[in-house]
Design an enzyme around this catalytic site. Structure first.
Site, PDB file in Angstrom:
ATOM      1  N   ARG A 231       0.576   8.599   8.366  1.00 18.50           N
ATOM      2  CA  ARG A 231       0.603  10.005   7.753  1.00 18.50           C
ATOM      3  C   ARG A 231      -0.682  10.760   8.384  1.00 18.50           C
ATOM      4  O   ARG A 231      -1.599  10.167   8.604  1.00 18.50           O
ATOM      5  CB  ARG A 231       0.331   9.902   6.176  1.00 18.50           C
ATOM      6  CG  ARG A 231       1.573   9.602   5.400  1.00 18.50           C
ATOM      7  CD  ARG A 231       2.600  10.789   5.412  1.00 18.50           C
ATOM      8  NE  ARG A 231       3.803  10.461   4.577  1.00 18.50           N
ATOM      9  CZ  ARG A 231       4.908  10.006   5.189  1.00 18.50           C
ATOM     10  NH1 ARG A 231       5.185   9.701   6.446  1.00 18.50           N
ATOM     11  NH2 ARG A 231       5.974   9.849   4.388  1.00 18.50           N
TER      12      ARG A 231
ATOM     13  N   GLU B 290       0.365  19.214   8.023  1.00 18.51           N
ATOM     14  CA  GLU B 290       1.531  19.459   8.414  1.00 18.51           C
ATOM     15  C   GLU B 290       2.476  20.217   7.834  1.00 18.51           C
ATOM     16  O   GLU B 290       3.630  20.900   7.813  1.00 18.51           O
ATOM     17  CB  GLU B 290       2.191  18.000   9.075  1.00 18.51           C
ATOM     18  CG  GLU B 290       2.605  17.279   7.773  1.00 18.51           C
ATOM     19  CD  GLU B 290       3.532  16.051   8.240  1.00 18.51           C
ATOM     20  OE1 GLU B 290       3.001  15.582   9.378  1.00 18.51           O
ATOM     21  OE2 GLU B 290       4.589  15.693   7.605  1.00 18.51           O
TER      22      GLU B 290
ATOM     23  N   HIS C  72       6.797  14.912  13.342  1.00 12.27           N
ATOM     24  CA  HIS C  72       7.323  14.220  12.183  1.00 12.27           C
ATOM     25  C   HIS C  72       8.579  13.893  12.407  1.00 12.27           C
ATOM     26  O   HIS C  72       9.602  14.159  11.692  1.00 12.27           O
ATOM     27  CB  HIS C  72       6.955  14.740  11.082  1.00 12.27           C
ATOM     28  CG  HIS C  72       6.896  13.686   9.803  1.00 12.27           C
ATOM     29  ND1 HIS C  72       5.918  13.915   8.764  1.00 12.27           N
ATOM     30  CD2 HIS C  72       7.576  12.200   9.694  1.00 12.27           C
ATOM     31  CE1 HIS C  72       6.440  12.615   8.083  1.00 12.27           C
ATOM     32  NE2 HIS C  72       7.068  11.963   8.394  1.00 12.27           N
TER      33      HIS C  72
HETATM   34  P1  NAI Z   1       5.372  -0.782   4.408  1.00 14.94           P
HETATM   35  O1  NAI Z   1       5.237  -0.553   2.725  1.00 14.94           O
HETATM   36  O2  NAI Z   1       6.558  -1.549   4.481  1.00 14.94           O
HETATM   37  O3  NAI Z   1       4.165  -1.134   5.072  1.00 14.94           O
HETATM   38  C1  NAI Z   1       2.984  -0.881   4.752  1.00 14.94           C
HETATM   39  C2  NAI Z   1       1.923  -1.716   4.946  1.00 14.94           C
HETATM   40  O4  NAI Z   1       0.472  -1.091   4.841  1.00 14.94           O
HETATM   41  C3  NAI Z   1       1.684  -2.879   4.032  1.00 14.94           C
HETATM   42  O5  NAI Z   1       1.776  -4.228   4.662  1.00 14.94           O
HETATM   43  C4  NAI Z   1       0.479  -3.021   3.254  1.00 14.94           C
HETATM   44  O6  NAI Z   1       0.109  -3.961   2.662  1.00 14.94           O
HETATM   45  C5  NAI Z   1      -0.258  -2.304   4.001  1.00 14.94           C
HETATM   46  N1  NAI Z   1      -1.402  -1.432   3.630  1.00 14.94           N
HETATM   47  C6  NAI Z   1      -1.410  -0.655   2.603  1.00 14.94           C
HETATM   48  N2  NAI Z   1      -2.729  -0.278   2.267  1.00 14.94           N
HETATM   49  C7  NAI Z   1      -3.733  -0.663   3.385  1.00 14.94           C
HETATM   50  C8  NAI Z   1      -4.781  -0.445   4.049  1.00 14.94           C
HETATM   51  N3  NAI Z   1      -5.740  -0.040   3.227  1.00 14.94           N
HETATM   52  N4  NAI Z   1      -5.169  -0.999   5.029  1.00 14.94           N
HETATM   53  C9  NAI Z   1      -4.285  -1.610   5.758  1.00 14.94           C
HETATM   54  N5  NAI Z   1      -2.960  -1.778   5.320  1.00 14.94           N
HETATM   55  C10 NAI Z   1      -2.591  -1.378   4.206  1.00 14.94           C
HETATM   56  O7  NAI Z   1       5.735   0.718   4.899  1.00 14.94           O
HETATM   57  P2  NAI Z   1       6.413   0.912   6.287  1.00 14.94           P
HETATM   58  O8  NAI Z   1       7.885   1.258   5.936  1.00 14.94           O
HETATM   59  O9  NAI Z   1       6.097   0.079   7.282  1.00 14.94           O
HETATM   60  O10 NAI Z   1       5.961   2.555   6.440  1.00 14.94           O
HETATM   61  C11 NAI Z   1       4.475   2.676   6.596  1.00 14.94           C
HETATM   62  C12 NAI Z   1       4.113   4.158   6.710  1.00 14.94           C
HETATM   63  O11 NAI Z   1       4.948   4.745   7.810  1.00 14.94           O
HETATM   64  C13 NAI Z   1       4.892   4.828   5.490  1.00 14.94           C
HETATM   65  O12 NAI Z   1       3.789   4.893   4.050  1.00 14.94           O
HETATM   66  C14 NAI Z   1       5.020   6.373   5.869  1.00 14.94           C
HETATM   67  O13 NAI Z   1       3.626   6.882   5.512  1.00 14.94           O
HETATM   68  C15 NAI Z   1       4.861   6.287   7.246  1.00 14.94           C
HETATM   69  N6  NAI Z   1       6.275   6.485   7.872  1.00 14.94           N
HETATM   70  C16 NAI Z   1       6.367   7.470   9.000  1.00 14.94           C
HETATM   71  C17 NAI Z   1       7.471   7.774   9.105  1.00 14.94           C
HETATM   72  C18 NAI Z   1       7.620   8.933  10.228  1.00 14.94           C
HETATM   73  O14 NAI Z   1       8.687   9.419  10.586  1.00 14.94           O
HETATM   74  N7  NAI Z   1       6.569   9.350  11.117  1.00 14.94           N
HETATM   75  C19 NAI Z   1       8.948   7.382   8.920  1.00 14.94           C
HETATM   76  C20 NAI Z   1       8.494   6.421   8.022  1.00 14.94           C
HETATM   77  C21 NAI Z   1       7.469   5.960   7.416  1.00 14.94           C
END
Ligand code: NAI
Length: 331
Positions: A234, A263, A295
């Site tokens: 993000r 954005e 994005h």
């Molecule tokens: P997920 O929930 O599977 O993984 C997120 C990970 O981040 C978890 O393992 C969590 O423990 C960790 N986390 C939380 N707070 C943290 C911190 N302070 N420091 C380090 N790690 C921390 O989520 P997923 O599916 O891997 O997605 C991650 C992010 O990617 C989403 O939250 C979203 O913002 C972004 N995203 C972007 C997309 C795009 O098109 N650019 C599409 C999908 C997701």
């Protein structure tokens, strides 16, 4: 259910329309973003379907309840745009698509990384003008680099595996360690160590109060000179003004971003005939070592079908009142 579909684009409509015959929901597509001015469009619907830059703040949520809309299906994974506390108080149920294709996003992070460090975006333009000079196109190998991955959930894990496959040393930081990644050779370290040791850093954690401006002036100062930063998480994970300074003083060697702090006023629209008002993105676009995409990391055929399928299934579960698998838990 009758569903008002906000921020719709042709590719959303195509993927949802392909699957709606299998479901009993009526979708009405609105191109406008959901906010305090457009929320009235939700009148008469049972649910709304929204995306990453739709506003789901307290005022919009209250208005939805006044309009008797108490079901929201997010067609995305992240939910930083939702005021969850207000939703909870108002009795609004919100579902998301926790994972549709983590590989799609991880592969886009790789695309940003490979493009920016091998300068293929420049080569493409040069060759089209019959300029076959290689001056200024010296890149770097990914092989043997130390890559720091912040957040090793679904997407971060997929990205770690790609980097391991490319022969990198992978350092990871997350509140939870993924045992499988460790067996593949990923080392979990403290954030400060990851920041100091990595020549490439990729962000895959959600945006929360804790992670806002995770990449700030202080952390940038601790990074290696010439560090490459990739952000498909993000926009606000990075303090934009701080990174602009670090690009100007050459601390940051390359920056590849699919998300940008401001954005919501820019992305998902064609503004090519307008005067750009955002000074920060305008400045970012002047750097030869910055690559920005709007994005689109999620945007593959496979992801779109999966997003539509899971969203329509979420609507089924909300309607039937059975346990809703992808409901966002209470804050
Ligand atoms: P997920 O929930 O599977 O993984 C997120 C990970 O981040 C978890 O393992 C969590 O423990 C960790 N986390 C939380 N707070 C943290 C911190 N302070 N420091 C380090 N790690 C921390 O989520 P997923 O599916 O891997 O997605 C991650 C992010 O990617 C989403 O939250 C979203 O913002 C972004 N995203 C972007 C997309 C795009 O098109 N650019 C599409 C999908 C997701």
């Amino acid at each position: 259910m009758k569903v008002a579909f906000f921020s719709s684009r042709s590719y959303d409509k195509a993927s949802f329309e392909q699957l709606t015959p299998n479901f009993e929901h009526q979708l009405t597509y609105f191109e406008v973003k959901l906010d305090k001015d457009t929320v009235y469009l939700a009148q008469g619907f049972d649910a709304i379907c929204t995306f990453v830059n739709d506003h789901l703040d307290q005022n919009v949520l209250k208005k939805l309840v006044e309009l008797e809309v108490k079901n929201i299906v997010l067609r995305c994974a992240g939910y930083n745009q939702v005021d969850l506390q207000s939703a909870e108080k108002l009795g609004i149920r919100i579902c998301r698509v926790p994972a549709y294709s983590p590989e799609a996003v991880a592969e886009h992070a790789l695309a940003l990384l490979m493009t920016i460090v091998r300068k293929t975006h420049k080569a493409y333009n040069r060759v089209r003008e019959n300029n076959f000079s290689l001056e200024g196109l010296v890149g770097i190998n990914i092989h043997k680099q130390t890559v720091g991955v912040i957040g090793t959930g679904a997407i971060g894990s997929a990205f770690c595996k790609i980097m391991i496959g490319m022969g990198c040393t992978v350092l990871a930081y997350d509140h939870y360690e993924n045992k499988h990644l460790k067996t593949l050779g990923v080392s979990y370290v403290q954030l400060a160590e990851l920041i100091a040791q990595s020549s490439i850093i990729s962000l895959h954690c959600p945006l929360t109060t804790e992670t806002r401006h995770l990449i700030n002036k202080e952390r940038l100062a601790e990074m290696q000179k010439g560090v490459t930063i990739i952000n498909t998480g993000r926009g606000a994970l990075i303090d934009t003004k701080a990174i602009i300074k670090s690009l100007k003083n050459k601390k940051v060697g390359y920056l590849g971003i699919d998300v940008y702090e401001q954005e919501e006023n820019l992305f998902f629209r064609d503004l090519s005939a307008e005067i750009l008002q955002d000074e920060d993105i305008a400045r970012l676009m002047t750097f030869p070592n910055v690559l920005i995409t709007g994005h689109q990391a999620f945007l593959t055929k496979e992801s779109l079908v999966e997003i539509a399928n899971i969203t329509l299934t979420n609507l089924n579960e909300l309607e039937s009142g059975i346990e809703v698998t992808n409901i966002i838990p209470k804050p």
